[in-house]
Every structure is written in structure tokens, then in C-alpha cells.
Design a protein around this motif. Structure first.
Motif, PDB file in Angstrom:
ATOM      1  N   LEU A   1       0.808  -1.214   0.000  1.00 27.61           N
ATOM      2  CA  LEU A   1       0.000   0.000   0.000  1.00 27.61           C
ATOM      3  C   LEU A   1       0.843   1.265   0.000  1.00 27.61           C
ATOM      4  O   LEU A   1       0.328   2.350  -0.304  1.00 27.61           O
ATOM      5  CB  LEU A   1      -0.942  -0.004   1.211  1.00 27.61           C
ATOM      6  N   SER A   2       2.103   1.153   0.332  1.00 28.00           N
ATOM      7  CA  SER A   2       2.967   2.340   0.320  1.00 28.00           C
ATOM      8  C   SER A   2       3.381   2.719  -1.099  1.00 28.00           C
ATOM      9  O   SER A   2       3.917   3.797  -1.312  1.00 28.00           O
ATOM     10  CB  SER A   2       4.220   2.095   1.174  1.00 28.00           C
ATOM     11  N   SER A   3       3.125   1.818  -2.052  1.00 27.20           N
ATOM     12  CA  SER A   3       3.487   2.083  -3.447  1.00 27.20           C
ATOM     13  C   SER A   3       2.394   1.526  -4.357  1.00 27.20           C
ATOM     14  O   SER A   3       2.659   0.763  -5.276  1.00 27.20           O
ATOM     15  CB  SER A   3       4.841   1.434  -3.765  1.00 27.20           C
ATOM     16  N   LEU A   4       1.163   1.953  -4.090  1.00 26.94           N
ATOM     17  CA  LEU A   4       0.015   1.291  -4.701  1.00 26.94           C
ATOM     18  C   LEU A   4      -0.066   1.518  -6.204  1.00 26.94           C
ATOM     19  O   LEU A   4      -0.406   0.602  -6.958  1.00 26.94           O
ATOM     20  CB  LEU A   4      -1.265   1.753  -4.021  1.00 26.94           C
ATOM     21  N   ALA A   5       0.236   2.715  -6.665  1.00 25.18           N
ATOM     22  CA  ALA A   5       0.177   2.972  -8.105  1.00 25.18           C
ATOM     23  C   ALA A   5       1.179   2.090  -8.849  1.00 25.18           C
ATOM     24  O   ALA A   5       0.850   1.496  -9.885  1.00 25.18           O
ATOM     25  CB  ALA A   5       0.446   4.443  -8.393  1.00 25.18           C
ATOM     26  N   ASN A   6       2.380   1.982  -8.317  1.00 24.21           N
ATOM     27  CA  ASN A   6       3.378   1.113  -8.938  1.00 24.21           C
ATOM     28  C   ASN A   6       2.929  -0.348  -8.920  1.00 24.21           C
ATOM     29  O   ASN A   6       3.149  -1.089  -9.885  1.00 24.21           O
ATOM     30  CB  ASN A   6       4.725   1.246  -8.219  1.00 24.21           C
TER      31      ASN A   6
ATOM     32  N   SER B   1      -7.058   9.596  -6.717  1.00 23.86           N
ATOM     33  CA  SER B   1      -5.604   9.722  -6.827  1.00 23.86           C
ATOM     34  C   SER B   1      -5.013   8.575  -7.628  1.00 23.86           C
ATOM     35  O   SER B   1      -4.147   8.766  -8.489  1.00 23.86           O
ATOM     36  CB  SER B   1      -4.982   9.773  -5.429  1.00 23.86           C
ATOM     37  N   LEU B   2      -5.516   7.378  -7.362  1.00 27.21           N
ATOM     38  CA  LEU B   2      -5.027   6.201  -8.075  1.00 27.21           C
ATOM     39  C   LEU B   2      -5.392   6.271  -9.554  1.00 27.21           C
ATOM     40  O   LEU B   2      -4.590   5.907 -10.417  1.00 27.21           O
ATOM     41  CB  LEU B   2      -5.607   4.944  -7.442  1.00 27.21           C
ATOM     42  N   ARG B   3      -6.582   6.780  -9.850  1.00 21.06           N
ATOM     43  CA  ARG B   3      -6.987   6.887 -11.251  1.00 21.06           C
ATOM     44  C   ARG B   3      -6.069   7.828 -12.029  1.00 21.06           C
ATOM     45  O   ARG B   3      -5.760   7.578 -13.201  1.00 21.06           O
ATOM     46  CB  ARG B   3      -8.445   7.359 -11.334  1.00 21.06           C
TER      47      ARG B   3
ATOM     48  N   VAL C   1      -5.663   3.850 -17.388  1.00 19.49           N
ATOM     49  CA  VAL C   1      -6.315   2.812 -18.201  1.00 19.49           C
ATOM     50  C   VAL C   1      -6.324   1.501 -17.434  1.00 19.49           C
ATOM     51  O   VAL C   1      -5.337   0.774 -17.398  1.00 19.49           O
ATOM     52  CB  VAL C   1      -5.612   2.638 -19.560  1.00 19.49           C
ATOM     53  N   ALA C   2      -7.438   1.234 -16.782  1.00 20.66           N
ATOM     54  CA  ALA C   2      -7.681  -0.027 -16.074  1.00 20.66           C
ATOM     55  C   ALA C   2      -9.126  -0.011 -15.632  1.00 20.66           C
ATOM     56  O   ALA C   2      -9.687   1.052 -15.356  1.00 20.66           O
ATOM     57  CB  ALA C   2      -6.765  -0.172 -14.865  1.00 20.66           C
ATOM     58  N   LEU C   3      -9.735  -1.175 -15.560  1.00 22.06           N
ATOM     59  CA  LEU C   3     -11.078  -1.277 -15.010  1.00 22.06           C
ATOM     60  C   LEU C   3     -10.964  -1.337 -13.491  1.00 22.06           C
ATOM     61  O   LEU C   3     -10.348  -2.256 -12.951  1.00 22.06           O
ATOM     62  CB  LEU C   3     -11.802  -2.513 -15.545  1.00 22.06           C
ATOM     63  N   PHE C   4     -11.546  -0.356 -12.818  1.00 16.28           N
ATOM     64  CA  PHE C   4     -11.590  -0.334 -11.361  1.00 16.28           C
ATOM     65  C   PHE C   4     -12.912  -0.957 -10.915  1.00 16.28           C
ATOM     66  O   PHE C   4     -13.989  -0.385 -11.118  1.00 16.28           O
ATOM     67  CB  PHE C   4     -11.502   1.094 -10.824  1.00 16.28           C
ATOM     68  N   ASP C   5     -12.811  -2.132 -10.322  1.00 20.17           N
ATOM     69  CA  ASP C   5     -13.960  -2.868  -9.816  1.00 20.17           C
ATOM     70  C   ASP C   5     -14.074  -2.581  -8.326  1.00 20.17           C
ATOM     71  O   ASP C   5     -13.290  -3.092  -7.522  1.00 20.17           O
ATOM     72  CB  ASP C   5     -13.735  -4.368 -10.078  1.00 20.17           C
ATOM     73  N   MET C   6     -15.055  -1.758  -7.958  1.00 21.83           N
ATOM     74  CA  MET C   6     -15.199  -1.336  -6.574  1.00 21.83           C
ATOM     75  C   MET C   6     -16.062  -2.330  -5.811  1.00 21.83           C
ATOM     76  O   MET C   6     -17.245  -2.514  -6.117  1.00 21.83           O
ATOM     77  CB  MET C   6     -15.855   0.056  -6.499  1.00 21.83           C
ATOM     78  N   HIS C   7     -15.477  -2.971  -4.818  1.00 20.38           N
ATOM     79  CA  HIS C   7     -16.232  -3.861  -3.937  1.00 20.38           C
ATOM     80  C   HIS C   7     -16.607  -3.053  -2.706  1.00 20.38           C
ATOM     81  O   HIS C   7     -15.796  -2.857  -1.803  1.00 20.38           O
ATOM     82  CB  HIS C   7     -15.393  -5.084  -3.577  1.00 20.38           C
TER      83      HIS C   7
ATOM     84  N   MET D   1     -17.769   7.819  -6.176  1.00 20.12           N
ATOM     85  CA  MET D   1     -16.908   6.815  -6.790  1.00 20.12           C
ATOM     86  C   MET D   1     -16.885   6.955  -8.310  1.00 20.12           C
ATOM     87  O   MET D   1     -15.842   6.779  -8.948  1.00 20.12           O
ATOM     88  CB  MET D   1     -17.355   5.409  -6.386  1.00 20.12           C
ATOM     89  N   SER D   2     -18.018   7.287  -8.886  1.00 14.79           N
ATOM     90  CA  SER D   2     -18.047   7.528 -10.329  1.00 14.79           C
ATOM     91  C   SER D   2     -17.148   8.709 -10.692  1.00 14.79           C
ATOM     92  O   SER D   2     -16.347   8.634 -11.625  1.00 14.79           O
ATOM     93  CB  SER D   2     -19.483   7.781 -10.787  1.00 14.79           C
ATOM     94  N   ASP D   3     -17.278   9.785  -9.944  1.00 13.86           N
ATOM     95  CA  ASP D   3     -16.452  10.967 -10.195  1.00 13.86           C
ATOM     96  C   ASP D   3     -14.967  10.662 -10.003  1.00 13.86           C
ATOM     97  O   ASP D   3     -14.106  11.264 -10.666  1.00 13.86           O
ATOM     98  CB  ASP D   3     -16.860  12.109  -9.265  1.00 13.86           C
ATOM     99  N   ALA D   4     -14.658   9.728  -9.109  1.00 15.18           N
ATOM    100  CA  ALA D   4     -13.264   9.377  -8.831  1.00 15.18           C
ATOM    101  C   ALA D   4     -12.650   8.504  -9.923  1.00 15.18           C
ATOM    102  O   ALA D   4     -11.430   8.359  -9.978  1.00 15.18           O
ATOM    103  CB  ALA D   4     -13.163   8.661  -7.485  1.00 15.18           C
ATOM    104  N   GLY D   5     -13.509   7.920 -10.788  1.00 19.35           N
ATOM    105  CA  GLY D   5     -12.982   7.120 -11.884  1.00 19.35           C
ATOM    106  C   GLY D   5     -13.289   5.644 -11.816  1.00 19.35           C
ATOM    107  O   GLY D   5     -12.688   4.853 -12.547  1.00 19.35           O
ATOM    108  N   ALA D   6     -14.222   5.255 -10.948  1.00 19.41           N
ATOM    109  CA  ALA D   6     -14.600   3.844 -10.867  1.00 19.41           C
ATOM    110  C   ALA D   6     -15.379   3.433 -12.107  1.00 19.41           C
ATOM    111  O   ALA D   6     -16.122   4.224 -12.686  1.00 19.41           O
ATOM    112  CB  ALA D   6     -15.443   3.599  -9.618  1.00 19.41           C
ATOM    113  N   ASN D   7     -15.211   2.183 -12.505  1.00 19.82           N
ATOM    114  CA  ASN D   7     -15.918   1.638 -13.670  1.00 19.82           C
ATOM    115  C   ASN D   7     -17.061   0.708 -13.280  1.00 19.82           C
ATOM    116  O   ASN D   7     -18.052   0.616 -14.007  1.00 19.82           O
ATOM    117  CB  ASN D   7     -14.966   0.834 -14.557  1.00 19.82           C
ATOM    118  N   GLN D   8     -16.899   0.004 -12.190  1.00 15.85           N
ATOM    119  CA  GLN D   8     -17.901  -0.978 -11.762  1.00 15.85           C
ATOM    120  C   GLN D   8     -18.107  -0.832 -10.266  1.00 15.85           C
ATOM    121  O   GLN D   8     -17.145  -0.766  -9.502  1.00 15.85           O
ATOM    122  CB  GLN D   8     -17.435  -2.391 -12.102  1.00 15.85           C
ATOM    123  N   TYR D   9     -19.383  -0.792  -9.860  1.00 11.92           N
ATOM    124  CA  TYR D   9     -19.741  -0.536  -8.469  1.00 11.92           C
ATOM    125  C   TYR D   9     -20.545  -1.731  -7.970  1.00 11.92           C
ATOM    126  O   TYR D   9     -21.706  -1.926  -8.351  1.00 11.92           O
ATOM    127  CB  TYR D   9     -20.575   0.741  -8.398  1.00 11.92           C
ATOM    128  N   THR D  10     -19.908  -2.558  -7.134  1.00 16.47           N
ATOM    129  CA  THR D  10     -20.561  -3.747  -6.601  1.00 16.47           C
ATOM    130  C   THR D  10     -20.850  -3.531  -5.127  1.00 16.47           C
ATOM    131  O   THR D  10     -19.933  -3.399  -4.316  1.00 16.47           O
ATOM    132  CB  THR D  10     -19.679  -4.989  -6.804  1.00 16.47           C
TER     133      THR D  10
END
Length: 246
Positions: free
Chosen positions: A31-36, A71-73, A78-84, A97-106
């Protein structure tokens, strides 16, 4: 939003056949380098990234919210963010979450207090926010609780552990739920989450799951790329067998 999936289309091939989708659960990453870590996992062939949002109420653990997703977006465009969404008020976070860049909201059926209208309201709100919509159930929730909503969903999530903590043992008996869903809904995207590894993915695939969430099974593997490839092969082979059996 950006990502490989838009609108409310199921994850199918051009022939209409279901397609394997392998998504690492990034909560298990560094988690200290999540984007990488996200770039590393996508480079290893991940089809999507599974982001666990826990509010400390619906489940006892606490993770992150929409500011971190935004921030991660920016770092992972370019990635599908599947929000659980393991949260007690799923409607509250849809637009953020939509505004933040989420693609799927479960979100979870149980978070709506066994109130079907609340579930339908949340489904509608997710649609209006231009995200794919998924509905999940905990291990103790009967699978038929999902049936009234299936036609409005892109995906159902069958939890194979109790939500809230990683590293739990895979619950084999949850596969009967997956089997029931697949028998009734041939083209539905069915996701499983919890304790899935190379040792258990075959059970998930044979039962009918085509979206596979794996945390430590991928991220802690010496060769995550190989694990992702093997998982995808197992699921696609099961899909092919099911098509031949029809």
C-alpha cells in the motif's frame, strides 16, 4: 472514467461467449506504493483491478474511500476499477466513486436491510452514474435473494469468505450458489472473491464463475504473470467445456 469496459456490456467475446476476467485484489499489495503495484499487476496481465472499500460498519475493517480512488486513477488512467463496496450506505458513495474514476460498483444486498426497493434504487443510481453495476452476497445469504435483480445487473458477486479481512480459507460450499446462478443465467458475469488461488480456481471455474478475484494468490506468488495466465486458462477451458455440454 477510463478503462477497457464502458457502458453495461457483459464481458464476452465477439461470439457472445463469456470471457475469463482475472482481477487481483490490490488491498493485498504494497500500500505504500500502490500505483506502482497496480502498473505491475496490469503488466502481468490482470484484466481488472479489484478495490475493496470497507467503512468499519458493514464490516469491522477500514480501508479507503473515493479520494484515494481518484488519486489512483490519475496514476493509472487505463484499467477497469472494480469497486467492492463493503459499506453500510451504498447509495451514499455512488456519485463520488463515479467521479473518482470507478468503472464498476458492486454493493452488498445485505447493506440494504433486506429491502428490495433499496436495492433497486441503488442499482438505478449506479446506472445513472455511468458505471457497471454488481450485487454481492455474503456466505450466509441465500442465493435466491439475488434473483429479483438479475435482469438489472451486469455482475453478481458470490463471496467465498466472510467479507472484511484477507487471508481466509476458501468456502467450497459456496460453489453451489455459483452453480445455481450459472444454470439459470447463462450469460451473466459471476464473480467470486475470497481465498481464491491456483488450488481453488478450478472449483470456481467448474461451478460457472468467470470473474476471479485473487489477493494473496496472485500478489504473493513468485511469478504473478504465470498465475494470472494459468487462472485465465482454467476459466476459459471451463467455459469452453460448458458450451460443448449445452
Amino acid at each position: 472514467m477510463s478503462g477497457p469496459v464502458g457502458g453495461n456490456q457483459a464481458m464476452t467475446t465477439t461470439s457472445g461467449q463469456l470471457k475469463a476476467q482475472i482481477g487481483p485484489s490490490i488491498l493485498n499489495a504494497d500500500l505504500s506504493s500502490l500505483a506502482n503495484e497496480c502498473h505491475r499487476l496490469l503488466g502481468c496481465g490482470a484484466d481488472y483491478l479489484h478495490l475493496d472499500v470497507m467503512d468499519g460498519h458493514f464490516v469491522p475493517n477500514l480501508t479507503f474511500g473515493h479520494p484515494m480512488v481518484a488519486s489512483l486513477r490519475r496514476s493509472v488512467p487505463v484499467a477497469l476499477f472494480d469497486m467492492h463496496m463493503m459499506v453500510s450506505e451504498p447509495l451514499k458513495w455512488v456519485q463520488a466513486m463515479s467521479d473518482a474514476g470507478a468503472n464498476q460498483y458492486t454493493f452488498h444486498y445485505e447493506a440494504c436491510g433486506d429491502d428490495d426497493q433499496q436495492v433497486f434504487d441503488c442499482i438505478r443510481r449506479v446506472r445513472e452514474a455511468n458505471m457497471r453495476v454488481g450485487l454481492g452476497i455474503k456466505p450466509n445469504t441465500p442465493v435466491d435473494k439475488l434473483f429479483p435483480f438479475i435482469e438489472e445487473l451486469d455482475l453478481v458477486l458470490v463471496m467465498t469468505v466472510e467479507p472484511g479481512f484477507g487471508g481466509q480459507k476458501f468456502m467450497t460450499d459456496m460453489m453451489t450458489k455459483v452453480e445455481t446462478l450459472r444454470q439459470r443465467y447463462r450469460q451473466l458475469d459471476i464473480e467470486v472473491d475470497g481465498g481464491v488461488s491456483l488450488d481453488t480456481v478450478g472449483q470456481c471455474a467448474d461451478a460457472g464463475a468467470n470473474w476471479i478475484v485473487s489477493g494473496t494468490g496472485i500478489i504473493n506468488a513468485p511469478n504473478p504473470q504465470q498465475v494470472i495466465r494459468q487462472m485465465r486458462d482454467v476459466v476459459n477451458e471451463a467455459i469452453e467445456r460448458s458450451q460443448l455440454d449445452r
